[in-house]
Design an enzyme around this catalytic site. Structure first.
Site, short mmCIF file in Angstrom:
data_model
loop_
_atom_site.label_atom_id
_atom_site.label_comp_id
_atom_site.label_asym_id
_atom_site.label_seq_id
_atom_site.Cartn_x
_atom_site.Cartn_y
_atom_site.Cartn_z
N ARG A 236 19.49 38.39 62.71
CA ARG A 236 19.69 39.57 63.55
C ARG A 236 21.19 39.63 63.86
O ARG A 236 21.92 38.66 63.67
CB ARG A 236 18.91 39.47 64.88
CG ARG A 236 17.40 39.48 64.75
CD ARG A 236 16.85 40.80 64.25
NE ARG A 236 15.38 40.81 64.29
CZ ARG A 236 14.60 40.40 63.30
NH1 ARG A 236 15.12 39.91 62.19
NH2 ARG A 236 13.28 40.49 63.42
N GLN B 169 15.36 34.00 59.44
CA GLN B 169 15.53 35.45 59.61
C GLN B 169 16.80 35.71 60.42
O GLN B 169 17.16 34.88 61.25
CB GLN B 169 14.29 36.10 60.26
CG GLN B 169 14.04 35.78 61.71
CD GLN B 169 13.20 34.53 61.93
OE1 GLN B 169 13.29 33.58 61.16
NE2 GLN B 169 12.40 34.50 62.98
N SER C 150 16.45 36.61 75.60
CA SER C 150 15.94 36.25 76.93
C SER C 150 15.05 35.01 76.85
O SER C 150 15.16 34.10 77.68
CB SER C 150 15.20 37.43 77.56
OG SER C 150 14.40 38.09 76.61
N TYR D 183 5.73 51.64 67.28
CA TYR D 183 7.12 51.87 67.70
C TYR D 183 7.93 52.45 66.53
O TYR D 183 8.59 53.47 66.67
CB TYR D 183 7.71 50.54 68.15
CG TYR D 183 9.10 50.61 68.74
CD1 TYR D 183 9.32 51.19 69.99
CD2 TYR D 183 10.20 50.07 68.07
CE1 TYR D 183 10.60 51.23 70.55
CE2 TYR D 183 11.47 50.11 68.62
CZ TYR D 183 11.67 50.69 69.86
OH TYR D 183 12.94 50.72 70.41
N GLY E 15 6.58 55.82 65.52
CA GLY E 15 6.79 56.71 66.67
C GLY E 15 8.24 57.16 66.75
O GLY E 15 8.54 58.34 66.92
N ARG F 80 3.86 46.66 64.40
CA ARG F 80 5.11 47.27 64.86
C ARG F 80 5.13 48.77 64.64
O ARG F 80 6.05 49.46 65.08
CB ARG F 80 6.31 46.63 64.14
CG ARG F 80 6.48 45.15 64.41
CD ARG F 80 7.61 44.55 63.58
NE ARG F 80 8.89 44.62 64.24
CZ ARG F 80 9.50 43.58 64.83
NH1 ARG F 80 8.94 42.40 64.85
NH2 ARG F 80 10.67 43.73 65.41
N1 UDP Z 1 12.00 35.21 67.96
C1 UDP Z 1 11.91 33.81 68.00
N2 UDP Z 1 11.52 33.24 69.16
C2 UDP Z 1 11.25 33.92 70.29
C3 UDP Z 1 11.37 35.34 70.26
C4 UDP Z 1 11.74 35.94 69.07
O1 UDP Z 1 12.15 33.12 67.00
O2 UDP Z 1 10.91 33.30 71.31
C5 UDP Z 1 12.44 35.84 66.70
C6 UDP Z 1 11.57 36.98 66.22
O3 UDP Z 1 10.49 36.49 65.43
C7 UDP Z 1 12.55 37.80 65.42
C8 UDP Z 1 13.86 37.61 66.17
O4 UDP Z 1 13.70 36.43 66.94
O5 UDP Z 1 12.69 37.30 64.12
C9 UDP Z 1 14.22 38.76 67.08
O6 UDP Z 1 13.12 39.04 67.89
P1 UDP Z 1 13.14 40.08 69.08
O7 UDP Z 1 11.76 40.15 69.61
O8 UDP Z 1 14.24 39.76 70.03
O9 UDP Z 1 13.55 41.49 68.44
P2 UDP Z 1 13.27 42.22 67.04
O10 UDP Z 1 14.58 42.24 66.38
O11 UDP Z 1 12.25 41.44 66.24
O12 UDP Z 1 12.76 43.55 67.44
#
Ligand code: UDP
Length: 314
Positions: free
Chosen positions: A211, A209, A189, A145, A148, A142
């Site tokens: 968000r 985890q 998505s 990004y 960066g 990561r």
């Molecule tokens: N994630 C998941 N399944 C998926 C896509 C993402 O469990 O099909 C998890 C990913 O591992 C992370 C969280 O969802 O913990 C958010 O992922 P995303 O890629 O949307 O954004 P991030 O916050 O990680 O940049």
């Protein structure tokens, strides 16, 4: 007075809403995009507007325009996309910031940077305030990004100190809504499309985890308020502070769609942040901004969007 405004990444998910709202406010908008993740379809509402201009351009190269304001939003932002070509991601963040700051310096334009919650890395404090310095891996997948975007922020503050450029920085947390890309690999998505097509819902790791998801309309309002607010460079967190675990999100989306999908677990990506939630006290106090959309309402609109998209593809 109407302004002439440059939006880099203007054909992208967030950029396209910015272009639209800025035009609706009576401005002249120049959208600049290399279409790496941006899409002309996002611009259908404004493509023929006399106050809109579309330029295919990659901001890692300089561009000479006369503008009053710059929204620097060009950069692939989903982990799948920004890790696909990590060197280009860093170039977009760093060379892109230098080119846009140079343009702002020459034209004396006000410039706002799309920064990100990723600059906090896998955070050790919770919720994350703007003062937190972050826990970022220098060399993980990561990092292209995260580092960066961190370097871009540093450039913004240095151009302010050294050249007195009128800079602003917003730190954007997870955002979702219509115009997200179908294949961007993001959780919202992915889950919606999996649910709509009755495929397995792929929860990475144990799904504990967290968000916090902000609906795109709320986010764009916050960005525009930051740009307008006098003597307020930020950095300011913009996001919805309602936190949810990824497993709960999977259950919520499956239920809302009425899907027959099964939830399965897959391997957790390296350096996947364990918890993420914005402290938005600064935005509330300074901008009077507070996200209005409940997750259920935003998800409903997003589900409708993807449902229509899949229908059209049939
Ligand atoms: N994630 C998941 N399944 C998926 C896509 C993402 O469990 O099909 C998890 C990913 O591992 C992370 C969280 O969802 O913990 C958010 O992922 P995303 O890629 O949307 O954004 P991030 O916050 O990680 O940049």
């Amino acid at each position: 007075m109407n302004k002439r405004i440059l939006v880099t990444g203007g054909a992208g998910f967030i950029g396209s809403y910015l272009c639209e709202k800025l035009i609706n406010k009576g401005n002249y908008v120049i959208c600049c995009d290399n279409f790496y993740t941006g899409n002309k379809d996002n611009l259908v509402n404004i493509l023929n507007d006399k106050n809109f201009e579309l330029i295919r351009h990659d901001i890692t190269f300089p561009i000479y325009l006369e503008v009053d304001e710059i929204f620097n939003f060009a950069c692939p932002a989903s982990p799948v996309h920004y890790q696909n070509d990590p060197v280009q991601t860093i170039k977009t963040c760093v060379h892109g910031a230098i080119n846009m700051l140079g343009l702002a310096k020459r034209t004396k334009a006000k410039i706002i940077q799309a920064s990100t919650s990723e600059i906090y890395g896998d955070p050790e404090i919770h919720p994350q305030t703007e003062q937190y310095k972050g826990a970022v891996s220098i060399n993980g997948p990561r990092a292209c990004y995260d580092e960066g975007k961190r370097c871009a922020e540093t450039l913004f503050w240095d151009y302010k100190r050294q050249h007195d450029v009128n800079v602003k920085v917003v730190r954007i947390f997870n955002t979702y809504g219509p115009r997200m890309q179908k294949n961007d690999g993001r959780v919202v998505s992915n889950f919606i499309i999996q649910a709509l097509t009755n495929k397995n819902i792929t929860v990475y790791g144990d799904g504990k985890q967290t968000r916090s998801f902000c609906y795109v309309d709320d986010l764009v309002d916050g960005i525009l308020l930051t740009m307008e607010k006098k003597d307020f460079p930020g950095p300011v967190n913009l996001g919805n502070p309602v936190e949810i675990s990824i497993m709960q999100l999977a259950e919520e989306i499956t239920e809302m769609v009425g899907s027959k999908s099964k939830i399965i677990n897959k391997e957790l990506p390296i350096d996947d942040p364990k918890q993420r939630c914005p402290d938005i006290e600064l935005a509330k106090k300074t901008l009077g901004w507070n996200p209005k959309f409940q997750r259920k309402d935003g998800l409903k609109k997003t589900i409708e969007y993807f449902d229509k998209l899949l229908e059209e593809e049939k």
